[in-house]
Design a protein around this motif. Structure first.
Motif, PDB file in Angstrom:
ATOM      1  N   ALA A  20      12.952  -2.609  24.639  1.00  0.00           N
ATOM      2  CA  ALA A  20      11.782  -3.477  24.755  1.00  0.00           C
ATOM      3  C   ALA A  20      10.757  -2.873  25.712  1.00  0.00           C
ATOM      4  N   LEU A  21      11.230  -2.321  26.812  1.00  0.00           N
ATOM      5  CA  LEU A  21      10.315  -1.667  27.756  1.00  0.00           C
ATOM      6  C   LEU A  21       9.637  -0.459  27.132  1.00  0.00           C
ATOM      7  N   ARG A  22      10.414   0.348  26.406  1.00  0.00           N
ATOM      8  CA  ARG A  22       9.850   1.533  25.765  1.00  0.00           C
ATOM      9  C   ARG A  22       8.779   1.141  24.751  1.00  0.00           C
ATOM     10  N   GLY A  23       9.069   0.100  23.979  1.00  0.00           N
ATOM     11  CA  GLY A  23       8.086  -0.369  23.014  1.00  0.00           C
ATOM     12  C   GLY A  23       6.806  -0.843  23.678  1.00  0.00           C
ATOM     13  N   PHE A  24       6.935  -1.517  24.814  1.00  0.00           N
ATOM     14  CA  PHE A  24       5.744  -1.994  25.507  1.00  0.00           C
ATOM     15  C   PHE A  24       4.926  -0.824  26.053  1.00  0.00           C
ATOM     16  N   TYR A  25       5.603   0.178  26.630  1.00  0.00           N
ATOM     17  CA  TYR A  25       4.878   1.325  27.182  1.00  0.00           C
ATOM     18  C   TYR A  25       4.156   2.107  26.082  1.00  0.00           C
ATOM     19  N   ILE A  26       4.779   2.244  24.904  1.00  0.00           N
ATOM     20  CA  ILE A  26       4.114   2.906  23.765  1.00  0.00           C
ATOM     21  C   ILE A  26       2.879   2.111  23.352  1.00  0.00           C
ATOM     22  N   HIS A  27       3.043   0.785  23.286  1.00  0.00           N
ATOM     23  CA  HIS A  27       1.930  -0.095  22.931  1.00  0.00           C
ATOM     24  C   HIS A  27       0.796   0.046  23.936  1.00  0.00           C
ATOM     25  N   LEU A  28       1.142   0.067  25.229  1.00  0.00           N
ATOM     26  CA  LEU A  28       0.137   0.188  26.293  1.00  0.00           C
ATOM     27  C   LEU A  28      -0.592   1.534  26.194  1.00  0.00           C
ATOM     28  N   THR A  29       0.152   2.596  25.913  1.00  0.00           N
ATOM     29  CA  THR A  29      -0.465   3.925  25.788  1.00  0.00           C
ATOM     30  C   THR A  29      -1.450   3.969  24.635  1.00  0.00           C
ATOM     31  N   LEU A  30      -1.054   3.426  23.469  1.00  0.00           N
ATOM     32  CA  LEU A  30      -1.949   3.384  22.313  1.00  0.00           C
ATOM     33  C   LEU A  30      -3.202   2.575  22.618  1.00  0.00           C
ATOM     34  N   TYR A  31      -3.021   1.462  23.313  1.00  0.00           N
ATOM     35  CA  TYR A  31      -4.160   0.599  23.666  1.00  0.00           C
ATOM     36  C   TYR A  31      -5.166   1.372  24.520  1.00  0.00           C
ATOM     37  N   VAL A  32      -4.647   2.060  25.526  1.00  0.00           N
ATOM     38  CA  VAL A  32      -5.544   2.801  26.422  1.00  0.00           C
ATOM     39  C   VAL A  32      -6.266   3.928  25.675  1.00  0.00           C
ATOM     40  N   VAL A  33      -5.528   4.679  24.874  1.00  0.00           N
ATOM     41  CA  VAL A  33      -6.118   5.826  24.172  1.00  0.00           C
ATOM     42  C   VAL A  33      -7.164   5.369  23.167  1.00  0.00           C
ATOM     43  N   VAL A  34      -6.781   4.434  22.293  1.00  0.00           N
ATOM     44  CA  VAL A  34      -7.696   3.998  21.227  1.00  0.00           C
ATOM     45  C   VAL A  34      -8.940   3.356  21.802  1.00  0.00           C
ATOM     46  N   ASN A  35      -8.765   2.467  22.788  1.00  0.00           N
ATOM     47  CA  ASN A  35      -9.935   1.769  23.324  1.00  0.00           C
ATOM     48  C   ASN A  35     -10.806   2.685  24.181  1.00  0.00           C
ATOM     49  N   THR A  36     -10.189   3.698  24.788  1.00  0.00           N
ATOM     50  CA  THR A  36     -11.007   4.687  25.506  1.00  0.00           C
ATOM     51  C   THR A  36     -11.925   5.431  24.540  1.00  0.00           C
TER      52      THR A  36
END
Length: 303
Positions: A20-36
């Motif tokens: 669950a933690l790994r999934g959240f960190y992947i989600h957070l990384t995608l959010y930062v990259v795409v929105n940047t």
């Protein structure tokens, strides 16, 4: 191989938490990259595109919900926080259990008092009737002390907390009644440090000990004897001593149950900080009850 099913369940739960933690960190990384990328495109692009900010807000809300679900499961503040909260809840439960035990002990004591009172009542009234014709003044005096004792014991049985002065008054009325019945065979003295009069004391805590001293120590002795009740202060504690020069301590069913009840009651009421010590003498017995004083009295103050 796991040593127990509990170990296997713990391992599987830990794996689920890690995933669950790994999934959240992947989600957070995608959010930062795409929105940047979207923000940079919007800032440096040829034309302004207001819609490019929508993913930042909408996706951000989704990411927040994802984080809440994950961290509520894993524990936002880590294992130490979790263990501390468990200890806190267990301590609260322990306090609640102790409070319930105190209420149970008090209820048992009230039941015991209700069982003892009729026996004492009938014996005393029988003594009064036997004195009405040969010694009317003595019968009147006995009734006066009896009424005072009943009034004090009734108030004590309904209360959850009393004072040293109230307990001493109850003992004086009780011993005055026994004195009329035993005559010169009973000599008694009650000494209380005046500074202890307002100190809180569980109702009828000392009366059963005094009753035991009369019933098992002095009454069976042909010539009777002396009884002394003394309450003194020793530092931050109060020492109550009930001393007699009677037949001595002889373990019996009733005496043993009485002392056992006293120890149980003290253990619950004073959280294990009160102590009872029985001292065998030649002749007689002394029972010493060592009780901690509450904070204001321990510091030499009054509330």
């Amino acid at each position: 191989m796991w040593r127990s099913a509990a170990d296997q369940r713990a391992y599987e739960e830990a794996r689920r938490n890690v995933r669950a933690l790994r999934g959240f960190y992947i989600h957070l990384t995608l959010y930062v990259v795409v929105n940047t990328i979207l923000v940079l495109w919007n800032v440096f692009g040829a034309s302004h595109r207001p819609w490019s900010g929508a993913p930042l807000l909408g996706w951000g809300l989704g990411l927040t919900a994802h984080g809440v679900l994950v961290w509520s499961r894993v524990g936002l503040l880590g294992r130490r926080w979790e263990e501390r909260k468990i200890a806190e809840y267990m301590a609260r439960e322990q306090v609640r259990t102790i409070s319930t035990e105190k209420q149970l002990v008090e209820a048992q004591m009230r039941l015991l008092q209700a069982q003892i009172e009729p026996h004492f009542l009938f014996n005393t009234l029988a003594n009064v009737v036997s004195l009405i014709e040969p010694a009317p003044r003595k019968a009147t005096l006995m009734l006066e002390h009896f009424i005072a004792y009943l009034r004090a014991s009734l108030a004590a049985s309904r209360a959850t907390q009393g004072t040293v002065a109230q307990e001493a008054t109850l003992l004086r009325d009780y011993l005055a009644l026994i004195k009329i019945r035993m005559g010169e065979r009973l000599q008694y003295r009650i000494d209380v440090d005046p500074a202890l009069n307002e100190v809180p004391l569980a109702p009828m805590l000392l009366q059963p000990v005094v009753e035991n001293a009369i019933r098992h120590g002095l009454e069976p002795k042909i010539e009777g004897g002396h009884l002394t009740v003394r309450l003194t202060r020793r530092g931050g504690r109060m020492l109550a001593s009930i001393e007699d020069d009677g037949m001595g301590f002889r373990p019996s069913a009733s005496a043993g149950v009485g002392l056992s009840n006293l120890r149980d009651r003290l253990a619950v009421l004073y959280d294990g900080e009160a102590q009872v010590r029985i001292e065998e003498r030649s002749p007689g017995t002394a029972v010493h009850i060592d009780i901690p004083l509450s904070a204001p009295f321990r510091n030499g103050e009054t509330p």
